[in-house]
Motif scaffolding. Structure first.
Motif, PDB file in Angstrom:
ATOM      1  N   LEU A  92       7.640   2.599  95.887  1.00  0.00           N
ATOM      2  CA  LEU A  92       9.282   2.589  95.776  1.00  0.00           C
ATOM      3  C   LEU A  92       9.573   1.481  97.091  1.00  0.00           C
ATOM      4  O   LEU A  92      10.830   1.350  97.214  1.00  0.00           O
ATOM      5  CB  LEU A  92       9.485   3.790  96.129  1.00  0.00           C
ATOM      6  N   HIS A  93       8.665   1.057  97.618  1.00  0.00           N
ATOM      7  CA  HIS A  93       8.904   0.457  98.875  1.00  0.00           C
ATOM      8  C   HIS A  93       8.087  -0.667  99.134  1.00  0.00           C
ATOM      9  O   HIS A  93       6.961  -0.941  98.469  1.00  0.00           O
ATOM     10  CB  HIS A  93       8.599   1.138 100.230  1.00  0.00           C
ATOM     11  N   ASP A  94       8.669  -1.907  99.728  1.00  0.00           N
ATOM     12  CA  ASP A  94       7.772  -3.188  99.867  1.00  0.00           C
ATOM     13  C   ASP A  94       6.774  -2.917 100.913  1.00  0.00           C
ATOM     14  O   ASP A  94       7.310  -2.336 102.204  1.00  0.00           O
ATOM     15  CB  ASP A  94       8.934  -4.026 100.302  1.00  0.00           C
ATOM     16  N   ASN A  95       5.799  -3.460 100.774  1.00  0.00           N
ATOM     17  CA  ASN A  95       4.656  -3.079 101.609  1.00  0.00           C
ATOM     18  C   ASN A  95       4.714  -3.917 102.946  1.00  0.00           C
ATOM     19  O   ASN A  95       4.305  -3.446 103.966  1.00  0.00           O
ATOM     20  CB  ASN A  95       3.156  -3.642 100.999  1.00  0.00           C
ATOM     21  N   LEU A  96       5.330  -5.022 103.021  1.00  0.00           N
ATOM     22  CA  LEU A  96       5.426  -5.752 104.037  1.00  0.00           C
ATOM     23  C   LEU A  96       6.659  -5.214 105.052  1.00  0.00           C
ATOM     24  O   LEU A  96       6.539  -4.967 106.315  1.00  0.00           O
ATOM     25  CB  LEU A  96       5.790  -7.341 103.964  1.00  0.00           C
ATOM     26  N   THR A  97       7.778  -5.055 104.437  1.00  0.00           N
ATOM     27  CA  THR A  97       9.078  -4.897 105.601  1.00  0.00           C
ATOM     28  C   THR A  97       9.346  -3.440 105.358  1.00  0.00           C
ATOM     29  O   THR A  97      10.256  -2.789 106.342  1.00  0.00           O
ATOM     30  CB  THR A  97      10.280  -5.700 104.773  1.00  0.00           C
ATOM     31  N   LEU A 106      11.016  -1.983 103.222  1.00  0.00           N
ATOM     32  CA  LEU A 106      12.342  -1.756 102.742  1.00  0.00           C
ATOM     33  C   LEU A 106      12.252  -1.088 101.112  1.00  0.00           C
ATOM     34  O   LEU A 106      10.805  -1.332 100.825  1.00  0.00           O
ATOM     35  CB  LEU A 106      13.101  -3.228 102.570  1.00  0.00           C
ATOM     36  N   PRO A 107      13.185  -0.722 100.613  1.00  0.00           N
ATOM     37  CA  PRO A 107      13.127  -0.374  99.138  1.00  0.00           C
ATOM     38  C   PRO A 107      12.959  -1.511  98.401  1.00  0.00           C
ATOM     39  O   PRO A 107      13.219  -2.713  98.598  1.00  0.00           O
ATOM     40  CB  PRO A 107      14.665   0.363  98.761  1.00  0.00           C
ATOM     41  N   ASN A 108      11.833  -1.264  97.231  1.00  0.00           N
ATOM     42  CA  ASN A 108      11.717  -2.271  96.301  1.00  0.00           C
ATOM     43  C   ASN A 108      12.874  -2.311  95.076  1.00  0.00           C
ATOM     44  O   ASN A 108      13.641  -1.888  95.051  1.00  0.00           O
ATOM     45  CB  ASN A 108      10.112  -2.439  95.825  1.00  0.00           C
ATOM     46  N   ARG A 109      12.157  -3.095  94.200  1.00  0.00           N
ATOM     47  CA  ARG A 109      13.205  -3.273  92.986  1.00  0.00           C
ATOM     48  C   ARG A 109      13.392  -1.939  92.175  1.00  0.00           C
ATOM     49  O   ARG A 109      14.458  -1.666  91.911  1.00  0.00           O
ATOM     50  CB  ARG A 109      12.732  -4.276  92.002  1.00  0.00           C
ATOM     51  N   LEU A 123      25.105  -7.484  97.397  1.00  0.00           N
ATOM     52  CA  LEU A 123      24.948  -9.016  98.072  1.00  0.00           C
ATOM     53  C   LEU A 123      23.761  -9.185  97.728  1.00  0.00           C
ATOM     54  O   LEU A 123      22.688  -8.675  98.276  1.00  0.00           O
ATOM     55  CB  LEU A 123      25.260  -8.625  99.443  1.00  0.00           C
ATOM     56  N   PHE A 124      23.488 -10.386  97.129  1.00  0.00           N
ATOM     57  CA  PHE A 124      22.154 -11.060  96.802  1.00  0.00           C
ATOM     58  C   PHE A 124      21.895 -11.944  97.926  1.00  0.00           C
ATOM     59  O   PHE A 124      22.714 -13.095  97.718  1.00  0.00           O
ATOM     60  CB  PHE A 124      22.286 -11.523  95.550  1.00  0.00           C
ATOM     61  N   ASP A 133      24.050   2.427 103.425  1.00  0.00           N
ATOM     62  CA  ASP A 133      23.812   1.276 102.792  1.00  0.00           C
ATOM     63  C   ASP A 133      22.317   1.275 102.240  1.00  0.00           C
ATOM     64  O   ASP A 133      21.314   1.586 102.977  1.00  0.00           O
ATOM     65  CB  ASP A 133      24.075  -0.167 103.535  1.00  0.00           C
ATOM     66  N   THR A 134      22.091   0.492 101.128  1.00  0.00           N
ATOM     67  CA  THR A 134      20.656   0.139 100.812  1.00  0.00           C
ATOM     68  C   THR A 134      20.254  -1.218 100.878  1.00  0.00           C
ATOM     69  O   THR A 134      20.784  -2.030  99.988  1.00  0.00           O
ATOM     70  CB  THR A 134      20.289   0.828  99.386  1.00  0.00           C
ATOM     71  N   LEU A 135      19.256  -1.512 101.631  1.00  0.00           N
ATOM     72  CA  LEU A 135      18.779  -2.650 101.748  1.00  0.00           C
ATOM     73  C   LEU A 135      17.257  -2.933 101.199  1.00  0.00           C
ATOM     74  O   LEU A 135      16.372  -2.190 101.486  1.00  0.00           O
ATOM     75  CB  LEU A 135      18.718  -3.398 103.208  1.00  0.00           C
ATOM     76  N   ALA A 136      17.139  -3.656 100.238  1.00  0.00           N
ATOM     77  CA  ALA A 136      15.792  -3.861  99.147  1.00  0.00           C
ATOM     78  C   ALA A 136      15.703  -5.407  99.391  1.00  0.00           C
ATOM     79  O   ALA A 136      16.272  -6.373  99.732  1.00  0.00           O
ATOM     80  CB  ALA A 136      16.150  -3.439  97.702  1.00  0.00           C
ATOM     81  N   ARG A 137      14.168  -5.390  99.299  1.00  0.00           N
ATOM     82  CA  ARG A 137      13.310  -6.543  99.159  1.00  0.00           C
ATOM     83  C   ARG A 137      12.788  -6.754  97.671  1.00  0.00           C
ATOM     84  O   ARG A 137      12.142  -6.061  97.112  1.00  0.00           O
ATOM     85  CB  ARG A 137      12.288  -6.748 100.107  1.00  0.00           C
ATOM     86  N   LEU A 138      13.178  -7.972  97.184  1.00  0.00           N
ATOM     87  CA  LEU A 138      12.629  -7.841  95.631  1.00  0.00           C
ATOM     88  C   LEU A 138      11.404  -9.078  95.720  1.00  0.00           C
ATOM     89  O   LEU A 138      10.849  -8.918  94.521  1.00  0.00           O
ATOM     90  CB  LEU A 138      13.803  -8.660  95.111  1.00  0.00           C
ATOM     91  N   GLY A 139      11.166  -9.571  96.726  1.00  0.00           N
ATOM     92  CA  GLY A 139       9.965 -10.309  96.854  1.00  0.00           C
ATOM     93  C   GLY A 139      10.556 -11.625  97.379  1.00  0.00           C
ATOM     94  O   GLY A 139      11.616 -12.159  97.450  1.00  0.00           O
ATOM     95  N   GLY A 140       9.128 -12.309  98.104  1.00  0.00           N
ATOM     96  CA  GLY A 140       9.686 -13.500  98.472  1.00  0.00           C
ATOM     97  C   GLY A 140      10.446 -13.460  99.665  1.00  0.00           C
ATOM     98  O   GLY A 140      10.419 -12.729 100.424  1.00  0.00           O
ATOM     99  N   ASP A 141      11.452 -14.295  99.683  1.00  0.00           N
ATOM    100  CA  ASP A 141      12.624 -14.259 100.952  1.00  0.00           C
ATOM    101  C   ASP A 141      13.835 -13.948  99.941  1.00  0.00           C
ATOM    102  O   ASP A 141      14.964 -14.194 100.612  1.00  0.00           O
ATOM    103  CB  ASP A 141      12.561 -15.847 101.189  1.00  0.00           C
TER     104      ASP A 141
END
Length: 697
Positions: A264-269, A271-274, A298-299, A336-344
């Protein structure tokens, strides 16, 4: 009174058994306290039996240590009854110390019952000898023995209660407590024995009908030690099993948490993932529909991140993403929910009252990201493009809202970057076109759709031709596209790297072909993009291609824009020095449009300056552009550089540039970009002719 004495060895064994019984009691209290249900009842029963037998054995061994000048024996029934008293007392003690609390009244009442039970066991055991005449007792000593039994019980219950849970030094503390408890129990027994008096002529009625004590002492010691040892061994093994089970359960729980984190989370940051973002979006839709509230998506995409990643490596790029995440988190709320989808790419889900709230937040994020990032020893500059989609209005489900926010973000990128835009319906069509263009561009090399046209470069004023500049074209669905249509997209996605490599490879192949056809003096200039220029293997790739096509390095000119060269002057000097040492020529393209430092410009190992066509368009003697061009030419001459002017379209420009000292001219007046077939179709005399004869090319 009959004389008596004690067997010191048996006294020692009785004290040891008392201490072992006490330790067993303490250990069993811990076992009962840490288990539940049926297991707890089993440990209570087993512990009561082991502890009761241990306490009774201590008493019995102490009696066997008592020697009298008459034969002694013990009534089996009374002896068994005394053992039962010890077991029941032990069971009560274990039950009491395993309660959640042990207040003083309960402690004292329990100690009274347990002490009375131990005293009862002792004097019942004495009665098992069935002495005639009967044993007489000193009331004071009897009272003292009972008091000692109660005091020992208070101590035993209090220590058992506080040592029942596991702690770092619990085993050592239990040993110390067992010594105190065992000494107390043994003390009670021997005080009770002191209270007993055997009248002259006393004899045991059980000496012949009961159990003989010749072998009883050894049997009791062996059986008791076996029972206590087996009980402790089982307890230790169970404790180890429980510990391993606990460790395994803890490891499994930790593994589950880590798997959940990874899922459920991005391994680097972190943050929640997609996947988690989709769940939060679903919850946001449900809440908004129930309460009529509003929220925004906000994308965000970091402008320039690809260049940083390629130039400095993935490690620096990862650190930049972590730093950007930290900055964004400082600007948003905990809800708020900040998520990283990948890349930048990041997505921010935020509850709003009015669309202006989303615009204000986006504006803050744009400004905070634009500040320099200090990663390792580098100062990095990136910006962010943000697209905003608001519910309700911009999408009735999660997918539509995300797509529309993405379309708004791409609109921001296409209109200058470093800003934000709200979604509008017209953006979907543009986003679809951009996506289709990108998909087609990815396949352009494999489908052999890329072409190179070559624009001739003439020695001023009108020849001969000294070389060509390779210009990229894309034959897409039968339509020829110029670089301004697709190169920005290639640079943004990193496709410029393989495309640039193809251009260099194809230009060298064509140049080799021209040399074979009798034009050994012709050269080719190839534009190098900013991303290509920052590749760590640029020199190796250039050498590999040139050597493969057997081209003299001096016949290849790599054109680097002034802006690219000045982005990192020290690095640019290093790269160009390595290229020129190999023999390749370097040209500073679009000169005059950037912000050059003369300190670095004079160090750049370039062989030519190329004046940007924007200064040539309005070139009239005495104009501001003429002054700039004249200054550039003078600067180039001072640095001993060849001066190339592009965009020459009139004879007046041709004459003016020649008079000012320009070495090479390039433009529609002299020759338009042509395919290799068109160049081959022209006779050699055409390349020596007056420019006026080449307009149709």
């Amino acid at each position: 009174m009959l004389s008596s004495d004690y067997n010191d060895v048996l006294i020692l064994f009785s004290v040891i058994v008392a201490m072992l019984a006490s330790y067993t009691a303490l250990d069993m209290a811990g076992r009962v306290a840490t288990t539940q249900g049926k297991a707890s009842k089993l440990w209570l029963t087993g512990g009561a039996v082991a502890m009761g037998i241990g306490v009774w054995s201590m008493h019995f061994i102490g009696m066997l240590a008592f020697n009298m000048p008459v034969a002694m024996g013990y009534d089996p029934g009374i002896t068994a009854f005394s053992m039962a008293i010890a077991i029941v007392s032990s069971a009560f003690a274990l039950w009491l110390v395993c309660q959640a609390q042990l207040p003083l009244p309960r402690l004292l009442f329990g100690a009274l019952l347990m002490g009375g039970g131990i005293a009862s066991m002792h004097y019942t055991g004495m009665a098992a000898m069935r002495m005639m005449p009967a044993i007489t007792y000193n009331p004071e000593w009897v009272l003292l023995s009972v008091v000692v039994a109660i005091a020992a019980s208070v101590s035993a219950l209090w220590m058992a209660f506080h040592l029942r849970n596991h702690s770092p030094n619990v085993k050592l503390l239990r040993v110390g407590a067992a010594v105190i408890m065992g000494t107390g129990i043994a003390g009670m027994h021997y005080i009770g024995m002191t209270a007993a008096a055997f009248p002259p002529g006393s004899h045991s009625m059980a000496a012949f009908s009961g159990v003989n004590n010749n072998w009883l002492a050894l049997l009791v010691i062996v059986v008791t030690l076996a029972v206590l040892a087996i009980t402790l061994i089982i307890s230790v093994l169970d404790a180890r099993l429980q510990a391993r089970t606990s460790i395994l359960a803890s490891s499994l729980a930790q593994a589950n948490r880590e798997l959940t984190q990874l899922a459920l989370h991005d391994n680097l940051t972190k943050l929640p993932n997609r996947l988690l973002l989709e769940d939060r979006l679903t919850q946001a839709f449900q809440k908004a529909k129930r309460g009529g509230s509003h929220f925004a998506v906000l994308f965000m995409d970091l402008d320039g991140f690809k260049a940083v990643n390629d130039a400095f490596g993935h490690h620096i790029g990862d650190q930049l993403l972590i730093s950007a995440t930290h900055r964004i988190n400082q600007e948003i709320r905990a809800s708020d929910t900040l998520a990283r989808l990948g890349g930048d790419e990041f997505v921010l889900l935020t509850e709003i009252v009015d669309p202006n709230d989303a615009a204000t937040l986006a504006d803050r994020l744009v400004h905070v990201i634009a500040k320099p990032f200090y990663v390792s020893r580098y100062e990095l500059l990136v910006t962010t493009s943000i697209g905003i989609a608001v519910y309700p209005g911009d999408g009735e489900n999660e997918r539509d809202l995300m797509l529309n926010a993405d379309a708004a973000m791409y609109h921001t990128k296409n209109t200058g970057r470093n800003g934000h835009h709200f979604f509008q319906k017209s953006m979907n069509a543009n986003a679809h076109n951009q996506l289709q263009l990108l998909n087609d561009l990815r396949a352009a090399i494999d489908h052999k759709e890329l072409r190179l046209h070559y624009q001739p470069k003439f020695v001023a004023p009108h020849g001969p031709v000294c070389g060509f500049e390779a210009l990229l074209r894309w034959e897409r669905h039968g339509v020829t596209l110029t670089p301004d249509v697709f190169l920005p997209l290639a640079e943004k996605t990193g496709l410029i790297i393989p495309i640039g490599e193809w251009v260099l490879n194809e230009a060298c192949r064509q140049l080799h072909q021209w040399h074979l056809e009798g034009h050994p003096d012709w050269t080719v200039a190839v534009n190098i993009s900013a991303l290509q220029f920052e590749q760590p293997n640029l020199l190796e790739k250039v050498m590999e291609i040139i050597e493969y096509h057997q081209i003299p390095p001096a016949m290849i000119t790599l054109e680097v824009t002034e802006t690219t060269a000045m982005r990192d002057p020290e690095n640019s000097v290093n790269i160009l020095e390595r290229l020129t040492q190999y023999g390749v020529k370097a040209s500073i393209d679009d000169f005059g449009t950037g912000y050059s430092s003369l300190l670095y410009l004079k160090r750049l190992p370039a062989s030519e300056l190329k004046i940007d066509g924007a200064f040539i368009n309005e070139l009239i003697a005495g104009s501001e552009d003429a002054s700039i061009v004249q200054a550039i030419i003078a600067l180039g001459k001072t640095l001993k550089l060849n001066i190339v002017a592009e965009g020459v379209e009139t004879a007046q420009q041709q004459n003016f540039l020649t008079e000012m000292g320009c070495n090479t001219l390039q433009g529609y007046l002299l020759g338009r970009p042509m395919t290799p077939a068109q160049i081959a179709a022209k006779p050699d005399s055409e390349w020596q002719a007056h420019p006026a004869n080449n307009k149709s090319s």
